[in-house]
Design an enzyme around this catalytic site. Structure first.
Site, PDB file in Angstrom:
ATOM      1  N   ASP A   1       1.161  -1.176   0.058  1.00  0.00           N
ATOM      2  CA  ASP A   1       0.001   0.033   0.159  1.00  0.00           C
ATOM      3  C   ASP A   1       0.982   1.183   0.149  1.00  0.00           C
ATOM      4  OD1 ASP A   1      -1.992   1.686   0.251  1.00  0.00           O
ATOM      5  OD2 ASP A   1      -2.234   1.216   2.402  1.00  0.00           O
TER       6      ASP A   1
ATOM      7  N   LYS B   1      -6.243   0.993   1.008  1.00  0.00           N
ATOM      8  CA  LYS B   1      -6.812   0.668  -0.078  1.00  0.00           C
ATOM      9  C   LYS B   1      -5.958  -0.115  -1.208  1.00  0.00           C
ATOM     10  CE  LYS B   1     -10.408   4.333  -0.195  1.00  0.00           C
ATOM     11  NZ  LYS B   1     -10.934   5.579  -0.730  1.00  0.00           N
TER      12      LYS B   1
ATOM     13  N   ASP C   1     -13.392  -6.782  -6.418  1.00  0.00           N
ATOM     14  CA  ASP C   1     -13.698  -5.373  -6.597  1.00  0.00           C
ATOM     15  C   ASP C   1     -15.408  -5.269  -7.020  1.00  0.00           C
ATOM     16  OD1 ASP C   1     -14.039  -2.647  -6.983  1.00  0.00           O
ATOM     17  OD2 ASP C   1     -12.992  -2.645  -8.845  1.00  0.00           O
TER      18      ASP C   1
ATOM     19  N   HIS D   1      33.007 -31.328  17.444  1.00  0.00           N
ATOM     20  CA  HIS D   1      34.493 -31.294  17.152  1.00  0.00           C
ATOM     21  C   HIS D   1      34.924 -29.875  17.009  1.00  0.00           C
ATOM     22  CE1 HIS D   1      37.807 -31.103  13.958  1.00  0.00           C
ATOM     23  NE2 HIS D   1      38.094 -31.874  14.924  1.00  0.00           N
ATOM     24  N   ASN D   2      36.098 -29.742  17.704  1.00  0.00           N
ATOM     25  CA  ASN D   2      36.645 -28.380  17.965  1.00  0.00           C
ATOM     26  C   ASN D   2      35.687 -27.355  18.042  1.00  0.00           C
ATOM     27  OD1 ASN D   2      39.039 -29.651  17.249  1.00  0.00           O
ATOM     28  ND2 ASN D   2      39.348 -28.750  15.363  1.00  0.00           N
TER      29      ASN D   2
ATOM     30  N   GLU E   1      34.509 -30.228  22.612  1.00  0.00           N
ATOM     31  CA  GLU E   1      36.023 -30.543  22.737  1.00  0.00           C
ATOM     32  C   GLU E   1      36.679 -29.230  23.136  1.00  0.00           C
ATOM     33  OE1 GLU E   1      39.470 -32.613  19.584  1.00  0.00           O
ATOM     34  OE2 GLU E   1      37.644 -31.605  18.916  1.00  0.00           O
TER      35      GLU E   1
ATOM     36  N   ASP F   1      40.642 -27.860  22.847  1.00  0.00           N
ATOM     37  CA  ASP F   1      42.253 -28.057  22.492  1.00  0.00           C
ATOM     38  C   ASP F   1      42.872 -27.111  23.229  1.00  0.00           C
ATOM     39  OD1 ASP F   1      40.889 -29.625  20.687  1.00  0.00           O
ATOM     40  OD2 ASP F   1      41.824 -28.663  18.843  1.00  0.00           O
TER      41      ASP F   1
ATOM     42  N   HIS G   1      43.101 -23.715  17.812  1.00  0.00           N
ATOM     43  CA  HIS G   1      43.250 -24.796  16.759  1.00  0.00           C
ATOM     44  C   HIS G   1      45.071 -24.707  16.669  1.00  0.00           C
ATOM     45  CE1 HIS G   1      42.623 -27.436  13.297  1.00  0.00           C
ATOM     46  NE2 HIS G   1      42.850 -28.218  14.306  1.00  0.00           N
TER      47      HIS G   1
ATOM     48  N   GLU H   1      41.811 -32.114  24.528  1.00  0.00           N
ATOM     49  CA  GLU H   1      42.996 -32.650  23.667  1.00  0.00           C
ATOM     50  C   GLU H   1      44.033 -31.765  24.283  1.00  0.00           C
ATOM     51  OE1 GLU H   1      44.489 -31.286  19.485  1.00  0.00           O
ATOM     52  OE2 GLU H   1      42.560 -32.562  19.117  1.00  0.00           O
TER      53      GLU H   1
ATOM     54  N   LYS I   1      43.407 -38.630  28.956  1.00  0.00           N
ATOM     55  CA  LYS I   1      44.739 -39.549  29.318  1.00  0.00           C
ATOM     56  C   LYS I   1      44.379 -39.586  30.897  1.00  0.00           C
ATOM     57  CE  LYS I   1      46.556 -40.807  25.758  1.00  0.00           C
ATOM     58  NZ  LYS I   1      46.526 -42.383  25.421  1.00  0.00           N
TER      59      LYS I   1
ATOM     60  N   ARG J   1      34.693 -42.471  19.935  1.00  0.00           N
ATOM     61  CA  ARG J   1      34.612 -40.982  19.451  1.00  0.00           C
ATOM     62  C   ARG J   1      35.216 -41.092  18.109  1.00  0.00           C
ATOM     63  NH1 ARG J   1      37.237 -36.244  19.227  1.00  0.00           N
ATOM     64  NH2 ARG J   1      35.904 -34.603  19.440  1.00  0.00           N
TER      65      ARG J   1
ATOM     66  N   ILE K   1      10.972 -14.848  -7.644  1.00  0.00           N
ATOM     67  CA  ILE K   1       9.935 -15.764  -6.899  1.00  0.00           C
ATOM     68  C   ILE K   1      10.668 -17.315  -7.214  1.00  0.00           C
ATOM     69  CG2 ILE K   1       7.637 -16.677  -7.529  1.00  0.00           C
ATOM     70  CD1 ILE K   1       7.755 -13.754  -6.820  1.00  0.00           C
TER      71      ILE K   1
ATOM     72  N   ASP L   1      10.831 -21.494  -7.657  1.00  0.00           N
ATOM     73  CA  ASP L   1      10.178 -22.485  -8.222  1.00  0.00           C
ATOM     74  C   ASP L   1      10.313 -23.751  -7.532  1.00  0.00           C
ATOM     75  OD1 ASP L   1       9.700 -20.821 -10.465  1.00  0.00           O
ATOM     76  OD2 ASP L   1      11.811 -21.222 -11.359  1.00  0.00           O
TER      77      ASP L   1
END
Length: 746
Positions: free
Chosen positions: A147, A153, A183, A298-299, A328, A330, A343, A377, A428, A536, A639, A641
């Site tokens: 609008d 309208k 209308d 992981h990480n 995890e 590290d 890392h 780790e 460990k 793991r 648009i 599909d």
């Protein structure tokens, strides 16, 4: 629909506060702190923020894009760039996906609290709207945007603009026909009741009408008896007349189910594809820990790639809030004596170990109360290992499992139920667990032990970058060693060695390639190994882009901790999210009986007769979709599909995929009515995935949305399927409508 309409939105003081807006200090760094005005727009879904950039006077973001709002200096940015004295004036808006946090400072403590409580209320309010209210709210806002002259309208040109916004492309002739039909006044503009009539034509669900009219045998409405007939015949539910009455009472004010009430029922949990009984914890949680699949990361510290991306406590928070139960860490020596996480041998940023432990403590049990495993780790020196142990002990407190449960040496794992609210350390250990029951036992902390398999692999993986490989021997501090109870890391030396020499609490880590080879060539041995021992699995170091491997073959071999890169949207993460969707999204899923039996002969690669063979035929009719989002939102004329692909993931014999034709230029209410059939041999290990894509003849299709769930959590009958984004977030209002029938194979 013209004029003000609340669509279930609560117009209270909190909403009015956000609509009025106010000035906040936006924080990006020590040198970038600038006042900006923020306010909620009238659609109650969009936040406007002032921008001083050339060519852009303002920016907006949607309430739907907000993951959480956190009061205080909880983000890394606020902790780094603001003083502690500002704690009660700070708050952060956390976005879904990889978008950066918005760190803000209010003028006072009261103002900060008001912003946070008001935003949280609006977020909750929008999420709790019914499907009908969400549709009305969305369509109304699209109408208002169309609008252009704000006269309440709608001209023919505005109607065509509106249809583009809701993802429908029509030719001029059809648009003129639709406009003329509405209308009634022949004024050349739609207003009042004419717009309401247009809305009813637009949102009519012919496929629902057909189903409803078939069973509405009582004055063109559904009585409790009519509804019971529908529930038993079509939905295949074992319900009573009393159950049908309760459904009517839930969605209607009178004693009969109207068409609106019926549609509302189909959009509620009772009418969705996921069995509502599986939304809560429904499985036996008293089995040994090794009898469960465990959602694992992981990480976990990484927000992006493995080489130069940022490390963040936010990554842990996001994983934990997705019910990840194994994260995890590290750990490396920090330059100032404090252990850090990053890392190793890369350019990824570094975060303090103690900050990570604080974040884990804060968020570990917000979405699941079941145990969290901290997979260490460890690359630290003895001194910093001692500090790691100190931080975990002092921060995690009694929640840290520092000794075995009970007074005697256990012979098997405790259960998730027994470990509720507890943290387990994987790493460990210098000695056998039995020594935890010997007070006089002494262990030399300077004893050299082998590194974790993953730690050693990480060094090898980075050797290609001309990094000198260090010794695979390391020294372990007794203080850290003593915290490893049920998850002692050991090198895998073959299944025979594991059967004869490996204790139940000793677990091995496998790089994806090695694990996949075992799952293919020694599948039954792997299955039996995983009955009473944990395994793991982790991604190969060559996945520098943080891509993922397929977890399904490892789950079918009984592997519990199949660690994925949670930060990377991917098909594999979709499967992981779907696998752990039921059972209260607890992050724990009990393995089928044949994966919990030491004498099991199950082999997922070479199926033989056994209790795992429960042949099912799955009939899927893809009927329609509603309110699919645009892929290219910046291009107004774009648009979609759409097409739908139904996939089965599980043992190799069950893997299958079928796809509908694409529907041109209609993302609002496309209709397919296409039927597929799948034969499923091992339904207890099968996943069903619905994928909706935007077809493109010249390039790869774009994902519109997807939904994945275990075969055993499917509901039969006419069901709506919610759709999730590539990041795993719900797409408001969007859904597939399907008919599902899983029957015994002939």
């Amino acid at each position: 629909l013209a004029g003000k309409h609340d669509f279930g939105i609560v117009w209270d003081a909190d909403l009015q506060f956000l609509l009025a807006g106010g000035e906040l200090l936006k924080v990006r760094s020590n040198s970038w702190k600038k006042n900006r005005t923020f306010k909620l727009q009238e659609d109650c879904r969009t936040i406007w923020q002032e921008s001083r950039k050339a060519m852009r006077s303002s920016q907006t973001f949607s309430i739907d894009d907000i993951e959480a709002v956190r009061l205080g200096r909880q983000s890394e940015g606020l902790q780094k760039y603001t003083e502690e004295a500002l704690e009660d004036r700070c708050f952060s808006i956390i976005f879904k996906g990889r978008r950066k946090n918005l760190d803000l400072i209010a003028s006072s403590k009261e103002d900060a609290c008001k912003w946070v409580t008001s935003l949280e209320k609006v977020i909750t309010n929008l999420r709790n709207l019914s499907s009908k209210q969400k549709t009305e709210h969305w369509i109304y806002n699209c109408m208002r945007n169309a609008d252009k002259n704000s006269d309440n309208k709608m001209s023919l040109k505005e109607l065509k603009h509106f249809l583009h916004q809701i993802n429908i492309e029509v030719d001029d002739e059809y648009a003129q026909m639709l406009f003329a039909k509405c209308d009634k006044s022949k004024s050349g503009q739609l207003e009042g009741s004419e717009i309401e009539y247009f809305y009813k034509l637009l949102t009519a669900r012919e496929e629902i009408d057909v189903i409803y009219d078939k069973y509405a045998q009582t004055n063109r409405q559904m009585s409790a008896k009519d509804l019971l007939s529908f529930l038993q015949n079509e939905q295949q539910e074992g319900v009573s007349l009393d159950d049908a009455l309760k459904l009517i009472e839930k969605y209607e004010e009178k004693q009969q189910m109207t068409k609106d009430g019926f549609l509302m029922y189909l959009h509620q949990p009772e009418g969705m594809i996921l069995n509502p009984a599986h939304k809560d914890v429904y499985q036996d949680m008293t089995q040994p820990l090794s009898h469960y699949f465990i959602s694992s990361s992981h990480n976990t510290y990484l927000m992006e790639d493995q080489l130069k991306g940022p490390s963040s406590t936010e990554a842990y928070i996001r994983a934990l809030m997705k019910s990840c139960r194994c994260v995890e860490l590290d750990c490396w020596d920090g330059s100032d004596g404090e252990p850090i996480i990053y890392h190793g041998y890369t350019l990824t940023s570094k975060i303090l170990f103690k900050d990570v432990i604080k974040a884990i403590k804060e968020y570990a049990f917000k979405t699941s109360e079941y145990p969290v495993i901290l997979s260490l780790e460890n690359h630290c020196s003895l001194e910093q290992q001692k500090l790691m142990a100190k931080h975990m002990t002092s921060i995690l407190g009694d929640a840290l499992l520092a000794k075995p449960l009970g007074d005697e040496m256990p012979t098997t794992f405790p259960s998730p139920e027994e470990l509720k609210g507890r943290f387990l350390i994987k790493g460990k250990r210098l000695n056998k667990l039995e020594e935890a029951f010997s007070p006089s036992s002494t262990t030399d902390e300077n004893e050299s032990i082998s590194e974790d398999d993953e730690a050693a692999d990480m060094v090898e993986d980075h050797h290609i970058c001309s990094i000198i490989q260090k010794s695979k021997k390391m020294k372990l501090a007794k203080e850290l060693s003593d915290l490893v109870i049920y998850c002692k890391s050991v090198h895998f030396q073959g299944f025979e060695h594991a059967r004869e020499s490996q204790e139940f609490y000793e677990m091995s880590s496998f790089k994806e390639g090695k694990a996949e080879k075992l799952a293919e060539e020694s599948a039954n041995e792997f299955v039996c190994h995983n009955v009473d021992k944990l395994s793991r699995i982790y991604p190969a170091g060559s996945r520098a882009d943080s891509s993922n491997y397929n977890p399904v073959p490892l789950w079918t071999a009984g592997c519990q901790i199949v660690a994925l890169n949670f930060q990377t949207p991917s098909d594999e993460m979709d499967l992981n999210q779907g696998w752990f969707l039921p059972n209260g999204m607890s992050g724990y899923l009990m393995k089928p009986e044949f994966l919990r039996d030491r004498a099991s002969e199950f082999n997922p690669v070479n199926l033989t007769k056994g209790k795992w063979l429960q042949h099912k035929t799955l009939h899927v009719m893809v009927i329609s979709a509603q309110q699919l989002p645009k892929i290219n939102k910046k291009k107004e004329s774009s648009i979609v599909d759409p097409l739908v692909r139904v996939e089965i993931h599980g043992v190799p014999a069950d893997a299958a995929s079928r796809e509908t034709d694409y529907i041109e230029d209609n993302g609002f209410n496309p209709m397919w009515n296409e039927n597929f059939q799948f034969d499923v041999c091992v339904p207890e290990l099968a996943l069903v995935r619905f994928v909706v894509e935007d077809y493109d003849s010249t390039s790869q299709n774009d994902l519109i949305g997807q939904y994945t769930l275990p075969f055993t959590s499917l509901q039969n009958g006419y069901r709506h399927v919610p759709l999730l984004t590539k990041n795993g977030d719900i797409i408001p209002s969007a859904a597939l409508f399907v008919h599902i029938m899983a029957v015994e194979a002939e």
